[in-house]
Scaffold this motif. Structure first.
Motif, PDB file in Angstrom:
ATOM      1  N   UNK A  97      64.089  30.517  34.099  1.00  0.00           N
ATOM      2  CA  UNK A  97      64.441  31.641  33.235  1.00  0.00           C
ATOM      3  C   UNK A  97      63.343  32.711  33.261  1.00  0.00           C
ATOM      4  N   UNK A  98      63.743  33.935  32.976  1.00  0.00           N
ATOM      5  CA  UNK A  98      62.786  35.040  32.795  1.00  0.00           C
ATOM      6  C   UNK A  98      62.771  35.410  31.325  1.00  0.00           C
ATOM      7  N   UNK A  99      61.609  35.279  30.709  1.00  0.00           N
ATOM      8  CA  UNK A  99      61.439  35.611  29.300  1.00  0.00           C
ATOM      9  C   UNK A  99      60.629  36.897  29.165  1.00  0.00           C
ATOM     10  N   UNK A 100      60.966  37.650  28.138  1.00  0.00           N
ATOM     11  CA  UNK A 100      60.139  38.791  27.748  1.00  0.00           C
ATOM     12  C   UNK A 100      59.515  38.474  26.392  1.00  0.00           C
ATOM     13  N   UNK A 101      58.204  38.312  26.372  1.00  0.00           N
ATOM     14  CA  UNK A 101      57.469  38.078  25.133  1.00  0.00           C
ATOM     15  C   UNK A 101      57.121  39.416  24.520  1.00  0.00           C
ATOM     16  N   UNK A 102      57.426  39.592  23.245  1.00  0.00           N
ATOM     17  CA  UNK A 102      57.207  40.876  22.592  1.00  0.00           C
ATOM     18  C   UNK A 102      55.747  41.011  22.149  1.00  0.00           C
ATOM     19  N   UNK A 110      46.852  31.737  21.290  1.00  0.00           N
ATOM     20  CA  UNK A 110      48.157  31.073  21.353  1.00  0.00           C
ATOM     21  C   UNK A 110      48.956  31.541  22.569  1.00  0.00           C
ATOM     22  N   UNK A 111      48.836  32.823  22.875  1.00  0.00           N
ATOM     23  CA  UNK A 111      49.553  33.370  24.023  1.00  0.00           C
ATOM     24  C   UNK A 111      48.964  32.844  25.324  1.00  0.00           C
ATOM     25  N   UNK A 112      47.664  32.798  25.417  1.00  0.00           N
ATOM     26  CA  UNK A 112      47.007  32.263  26.608  1.00  0.00           C
ATOM     27  C   UNK A 112      47.391  30.800  26.821  1.00  0.00           C
ATOM     28  N   UNK A 113      47.483  30.052  25.720  1.00  0.00           N
ATOM     29  CA  UNK A 113      47.874  28.651  25.817  1.00  0.00           C
ATOM     30  C   UNK A 113      49.323  28.517  26.310  1.00  0.00           C
ATOM     31  N   UNK A 114      50.176  29.376  25.801  1.00  0.00           N
ATOM     32  CA  UNK A 114      51.579  29.361  26.229  1.00  0.00           C
ATOM     33  C   UNK A 114      51.695  29.630  27.727  1.00  0.00           C
ATOM     34  N   UNK A 115      51.014  30.670  28.189  1.00  0.00           N
ATOM     35  CA  UNK A 115      51.096  31.030  29.601  1.00  0.00           C
ATOM     36  C   UNK A 115      50.510  29.936  30.487  1.00  0.00           C
ATOM     37  N   UNK A 118      53.227  26.752  30.048  1.00  0.00           N
ATOM     38  CA  UNK A 118      54.670  26.898  30.258  1.00  0.00           C
ATOM     39  C   UNK A 118      55.059  27.992  31.248  1.00  0.00           C
ATOM     40  N   UNK A 119      54.196  28.963  31.471  1.00  0.00           N
ATOM     41  CA  UNK A 119      54.548  30.071  32.350  1.00  0.00           C
ATOM     42  C   UNK A 119      54.298  29.741  33.816  1.00  0.00           C
ATOM     43  N   UNK A 137      62.029  22.867  33.963  1.00  0.00           N
ATOM     44  CA  UNK A 137      61.556  21.685  33.253  1.00  0.00           C
ATOM     45  C   UNK A 137      60.725  22.029  32.017  1.00  0.00           C
ATOM     46  N   UNK A 138      60.286  23.300  31.911  1.00  0.00           N
ATOM     47  CA  UNK A 138      59.460  23.721  30.778  1.00  0.00           C
ATOM     48  C   UNK A 138      60.225  24.495  29.714  1.00  0.00           C
ATOM     49  N   UNK A 139      61.494  24.781  29.952  1.00  0.00           N
ATOM     50  CA  UNK A 139      62.241  25.677  29.067  1.00  0.00           C
ATOM     51  C   UNK A 139      62.295  25.149  27.637  1.00  0.00           C
ATOM     52  N   UNK A 140      62.708  23.904  27.462  1.00  0.00           N
ATOM     53  CA  UNK A 140      62.865  23.373  26.105  1.00  0.00           C
ATOM     54  C   UNK A 140      61.526  23.268  25.384  1.00  0.00           C
TER      55      UNK A 140
END
Length: 498
Positions: A97-102, A110-115, A118-119, A137-140
């Motif tokens: 999937x392609x997500x756009x984070x606002x 928190x954003x660095x950890x997410x990327x 999961x990114x 595999x990371x979507x959920x």
């Protein structure tokens, strides 16, 4: 046979009194045969109508659009893969999937950890947020993580593989009524040319288009081979000129990132329009006073690999024997700030800057050719995807160039022209402020080493709805924007004495 099989399937699923319930299906009322209410009506359908009605009736069985599996349709997954992606080694992206984070501040923990967790890849940062590719595999887990934060996001593409299929489709005659896609324009109907701008074409088709332009406008054009790639594909520049030695020169390239199919298509459109208008005496006077040098496909090996094997491939096809990984990101391989922020020393990464600056045949060819133009190069323009932004140096840090005032003025005029052209909204500014810092990029090297009047990166459509997977419907619209930008630069350059 198809009709018989469909009828048998319907008889299994239906009874005289209504619908037979299937194991595991909820007891809510279901209407399987939604399009046809009586058996005589069913028997009167032709094969295509029967297929369409059956798929509509069975759609509730699957969350996937079943129509794309119609093996008779040119736009089906089956036909697309048979024509373009029939190699067993084709890379698939089912469920990606392609997500756009606002959010645009990458420094937030928190954003660095997410990327990091999961990114799969960060595609872009623009005024609307951060575009991130999420592996299936990371979507959920990514959704669960985001639910625990204050960040918001949109899923722009819920199945990358299906979006990839869309980029292989061709515009049909039924779509020609779109006022933004007028396929009756005279420069789109060149006798003998394979390019149609109804779909994205292979590298060989673009090469044939260049030859067609040369044959039909021999008094204006010539083709210059400036180099050859690792896979023996020529790097060909199309020169268009009235022969006046007092002309400024403008060098224009596209397609440096392999997965960016839109910019080569848009640039070939602009070339076709320019040559037709030139011959008809309708081109803007300022465009006649320019020696144009067009490199429509700066990364032909990578582009063709993305066509046949990995749609999201972005590098060239050089091979690193130590890591057994392929490819160097060409826009990180120039020697201004080479190896600094925005590039990677990992040979397997998409941002890999190469073993050393100018290690690649493509970048060396551009370097040598541009250095030979240093005395009369008035502008360098690089078209790419995506982001709807006009940027200028620097891209490695927030410094100011000596020509930044005129760069900003011309970019602002182009933004206004785009708005008048088709209501497109483009941002503008230095590459550093508009995009990720990227050491070793071509535009900064041109600005530093050659110092022409204008240096621009133009990031075409869009702002993240499709990203690098722009459907072919946008080719003509983007081609008009590419042509308009070149016209704007030519007009501004004509005001500067050579």
């Amino acid at each position: 046979m198809l009709r018989l099989c469909l009828l048998q399937l319907l008889l299994l699923l239906t009874t005289t009194g209504g619908i037979k319930r299937l194991a595991g299906i909820p007891r809510a009322p279901l209407l399987i045969w939604r399009s046809v209410s009586t058996l005589p009506e069913l028997l009167s359908l032709n094969g295509n109508e029967l297929y369409e009605s059956t798929l509509e009736s069975l759609q509730w069985l699957s969350p996937t659009d079943l129509r794309r599996y119609n093996f008779l349709s040119p736009g089906s997954t089956y036909q697309i893969n048979r024509r373009y992606r029939n190699n067993a080694s084709v890379r698939r992206y089912y469920g990606y999937q392609l997500w756009k984070l606002h959010e645009t501040r990458l420094s937030q923990p928190q954003l660095k950890r997410f990327l990091r967790h999961f990114g799969s890849e960060l595609w872009n940062i623009n005024q609307d947020g951060i575009d991130v590719l999420i592996e299936h595999k990371n979507v959920e887990a990514a959704k669960q993580y985001m639910a625990q934060t204050s960040f918001t996001y949109n899923i722009m593409i819920d199945d990358i593989e299906r979006a990839i299929d869309e980029t292989y489709t061709e515009i049909s005659e039924a779509d020609t009524d779109n006022t933004l896609a007028n396929y009756s324009l005279p420069w789109l109907n060149r006798e003998g040319s394979l390019l149609t701008w109804r779909r994205y074409h292979d590298q060989a088709d673009m090469q044939q288009f260049m030859q067609n332009i040369l044959e039909n406008h021999s008094e204006l054009t010539e083709i210059i081979q400036i180099g050859i790639t690792r896979n023996k594909r020529p790097l060909e520049v199309l020169r268009i000129s009235n022969g006046d030695p007092n002309n400024w020169a403008i060098f224009v390239e596209a397609g440096m990132q392999a997965r960016d199919w839109l910019s080569p298509a848009a640039l070939t459109y602009a070339i076709s329009k320019l040559t037709w208008l030139w011959e008809e005496g309708l081109a803007d006077k300022s465009m006649h006073q320019i020696d144009w040098y067009f490199l429509p496909l700066a990364n032909p090996d990578g582009y063709q690999y993305s066509r046949l094997t990995d749609r999201l491939w972005t590098k060239n096809r050089n091979y690193d024997s130590a890591t057994r990984c392929y490819g160097v990101n060409l826009d990180r391989n120039f020697d201004y700030s080479w190896g600094e922020a925005g590039s990677s020393s990992n040979a397997c990464a998409n941002l890999y800057h190469g073993e050393k600056s100018f290690s690649e045949a493509e970048t060396r060819a551009m370097r040598n050719f541009l250095l030979g133009m240093r005395d009369y190069l008035g502008a360098y323009v690089s078209f790419g995807g995506y982001g709807q932004a006009i940027t200028y140096p620097w891209g490695d840090d927030d410094y100011v160039t000596t020509n930044q005032r005129q760069l900003r003025k011309t970019a602002r005029q182009a933004v206004l022209n785009f708005r008048r052209l088709n209501h497109a909204e483009y941002t503008m500014g230095t590459s550093f402020k508009q995009k990720l810092a990227r050491g070793g990029n071509a535009a900064d090297w041109v600005q530093h080493r050659i110092q022409p009047q204008f240096v621009y990166n133009v990031f075409l459509k869009d702002q993240g709805r499709y990203g690098y997977l722009m459907p072919p419907h946008y080719i003509l619209e983007s081609g008009e924007e590419a042509f308009e930008f070149l016209r704007t630069v030519a007009q501004q350059l004509a005001r500067i004495k050579y």
